[in-house]
Design an enzyme around this catalytic site. Structure first.
Site, PDB file in Angstrom:
ATOM      1  CB  CYS A   2      -2.602   7.040   6.825  1.00 51.51           C
ATOM      2  SG  CYS A   2      -4.062   7.180   7.882  1.00 51.51           S
ATOM      3  CG  LEU A  51      -7.083  12.278   5.739  1.00 49.12           C
ATOM      4  CD1 LEU A  51      -6.973  13.781   6.001  1.00 49.12           C
ATOM      5  CD2 LEU A  51      -7.265  12.019   4.249  1.00 49.12           C
ATOM      6  CB  VAL A  53     -11.325   8.876   7.533  1.00 52.47           C
ATOM      7  CG1 VAL A  53     -12.660   8.501   6.901  1.00 52.47           C
ATOM      8  CG2 VAL A  53     -10.510   9.728   6.567  1.00 52.47           C
ATOM      9  CD  GLU A  79     -10.992   4.835   5.662  1.00 49.15           C
ATOM     10  OE1 GLU A  79     -11.549   4.142   6.539  1.00 49.15           O
ATOM     11  OE2 GLU A  79     -10.419   5.916   5.894  1.00 49.15           O
TER      12      GLU A  79
END
Length: 623
Positions: A2, A51, A53, A79
């Site tokens: 992101c 984004l 995921v 992440e």
């Protein structure tokens, strides 16, 4: 993955400045094409582009600890690979969860451990927490600096962002470059902290920043050479020595690489691997493919991608960085592992397209790049994004396992400077106008001495171990960081998340602690990875010499590049000509295209990029 941005200020009510946070957040839309949001409180504003995921429905941000009257709010990029374990631990400590996202795990970890939360996270991340209880903003960056995080002082506090372009949407900040910034950019010493842009700094890898009414304070929660290093690394310079013999070391490396690969395979979106045909990406891809088959069945096939140029098979000529054509090795590796392998082939015209080059410079926020290698990577990521949202890369294996020529070159070992400055044989890969009096040589020398002083050593090291530890530390804390910047910016500009398992901090720390004799036990570079990867790659790949990212060798590309550089120098505003040393550029323009050396071509690449950067950002030059 992101993009995050925002600010904290104790002089202004952020709730009256909604258009500002919206404008800052909008600049990061390519990093997060799936969703965007913002949050405003009295003293802080947070923005986020997502984004998606993991937990596509439940991971919206900025994320408050509770829907009404929040006391903590998080804007997070990255992440966290141990989020399942942390979720279970936090539940046992009394926390409840509304989502299954790793974002909420980071939020609850901060609620439980405060600034120490980062020490519990394994992964790549950059995040901001507004803590209304303590009236403070906390900025945190992962240990190796995989994810970027910038900040700048504003009235009554600080502003922050994943990329400088978002900071320039804040009314108190503007794109300004002074002599110090040019030295930072063109000296190629890769400091962290100061940047090209005046007044804009990076949060240090393994560092955090706290802003409250008392001001700004920074500290490191992790650094290379100690598991939990305090501010003064020398207090832990003699931490536990490496006790494993060769067999145990190889087994441990295999275990660490395998664990990192397995932990990073999770995604709720299509995932793939970058497979260049070198040992780094092949070993990683093999581990990922095996794990995927274990999870999804024997017929599961991992997608893999490589890049090539239309001229490589006929035009390839070796240079100081490249020993052979990648594609045959990548194809063989893909067949050996059993991936669904694709090669993205690019031609000179595509690489020279001004729109592509302009997009690359805009993504980097910097004039410093590597020309066709940047453009090709950007285009490769664009092609991958048509099929996958996450890609895994072999980046960092050379730094971790001693793969670069400078680890094995007597000249580099004896040099009193950063070893990568010797690689191209052209210390003036971007010659600046001598009238600017930047004193780049002095700056490099001073920075080199400072960099060596930061290297942790043990008592009783041999001269060989002492010097190799310096080269490893320089490579991991400086050279690697610019490669991570490159991969982050060019992938996120295409809305693609790239993960880097070799940057797992436990693997990095273990390898850094390993004696150099074990790193080179078979008399070659990357001995440990080669031994740990036995059986995972075909022999021609396993024993292949180090080969850098490919560059095109087509004369048409060189000819087109020369024309682009002439256009940049002849631009009507004259700003490129004012900054570069034309006496050292002209011979590169006059060389026949088929005889232009790569090291001199790099000068032209940077002339072109400088022109594009000046045109895109219109920076104030305070020189």
């Amino acid at each position: 993955m992101c993009g995050i941005t925002g600010w904290a200020s104790f002089h202004h009510d952020a709730r009256t400045r909604a258009p500002v946070i919206e404008a800052m957040t909008a600049t990061l839309a390519p990093r997060g094409p799936d969703a965007g949001g913002s949050w405003l409180g009295e003293h802080a504003a947070l923005g986020h582009r997502r984004l998606a995921v993991i937990d596509l429905a439940g991971g919206a941000q900025p994320m408050p600890d509770r829907p009404d009257s929040p006391t903590t709010v998080l804007s997070y990029s990255g992440e966290v690979y141990n989020h399942h374990e942390l979720r279970s631990r936090l539940r046992r400590l009394g926390h409840t969860f509304r989502t299954r996202s790793d974002t909420e795990v980071v939020l609850r970890a901060y609620e439980e451990w405060g600034e120490q939360a980062a020490t519990h996270l394994d992964g790549m991340f950059a995040f901001a927490v507004w803590d209304d209880r303590a009236r403070q903003l906390v900025l945190v960056r992962d240990r190796l600096g995989v994810k970027p995080l910038y900040w700048a002082n504003v009235d009554g506090g600080v502003a922050f962002a994943s990329e400088p372009k978002a900071l320039f949407a804040h009314p108190e900040l503007r794109p300004r470059v002074d002599a110090d910034g040019l030295r930072e950019a063109y000296s190629l010493v890769f400091n962290t902290g100061p940047t090209l842009w005046s007044g804009i700094r990076e949060v240090e890898p393994g560092g955090l920043l706290v802003c409250d009414r008392d001001g700004v304070r920074e500290r490191r929660y992790w650094e290379l050479g100690a598991h939990q290093a305090p501010a003064d690394h020398r207090a832990h310079a003699n931490h536990r020595a490496h006790a494993d013999d060769l067999g145990a070391t190889v087994a441990r490396v295999h275990d660490l690489v395998s664990t990192a690969a397995r932990s990073q395979l999770e995604a709720d979106v299509p995932l793939c691997s970058l497979l260049s045909g070198g040992i780094d990406s092949t070993v990683l891809t093999a581990l990922l493919a095996d794990e995927l088959r274990l999870r999804e069945g024997p017929d599961a096939r991992l997608r893999s991608y490589a890049v090539d140029y239309s001229d490589q098979a006929e035009e390839f000529t070796g240079d100081v960085l490249r020993t052979g054509h990648d594609t045959p090795f990548a194809t063989e590796a893909g067949a050996f592992i059993g991936t669904d392998h694709s090669t993205v082939v690019l031609d000179p015209r595509t690489l020279l397209d001004p729109e592509h080059r302009r997009a690359v410079v805009a993504a980097r926020d910097s004039p410093i790049g590597v020309g066709d290698m940047d453009t090709s990577l950007y285009l490769l990521f664009g092609e991958i994004r048509r099929h996958s949202t996450v890609a895994l890369s072999g980046e960092a294996a050379d730094e971790v396992f001693g793969g670069y020529p400078w680890f094995h070159s007597p000249k580099a070992l004896a040099a009193d400077t950063f070893p990568w400055l010797l690689v191209t044989g052209d210390p003036a890969a971007m010659p600046m106008n001598p009238e600017l009096d930047l004193r780049v040589g002095e700056f490099r020398a001073d920075t080199y001495r400072t960099a060596l002083a930061a290297v942790p050593h043990r008592d009783g090291e041999s001269p060989v171990e002492h010097r190799q530890r310096e080269l490893q530390h320089l490579s991991l804390t400086r050279w690697l960081r610019q490669l991570l910047h490159r991969k982050d910016r060019l992938s996120m500009a295409q809305g693609l998340e790239v993960r880097v398992p070799y940057c797992d901090h436990r693997l990095v720390a273990y390898a850094f602690d390993t004696p150099w004799a074990l790193h080179t036990h078979d008399g070659r570079e990357k001995s440990l990875l080669r031994s740990a990867g036995a059986g995972l790659a075909p022999d021609p790949v396993l024993h292949r010499p180090k080969n850098h990212y490919p560059a095109t060798h087509h004369p048409d590309y060189n000819r087109g590049l020369q024309n682009l550089a002439r256009d940049a120098l002849n631009a009507s505003d004259g700003r490129v000509r004012d900054l570069v040393d034309e006496t050292r550029i002209k011979p590169c323009l006059d060389t026949p295209p088929d005889r232009l050396e790569w090291r001199h071509r790099l000068r032209l690449e940077r002339v072109v990029d400088l022109g594009l950067w000046l045109d895109h950002h219109r920076p104030e030059l305070a020189l």
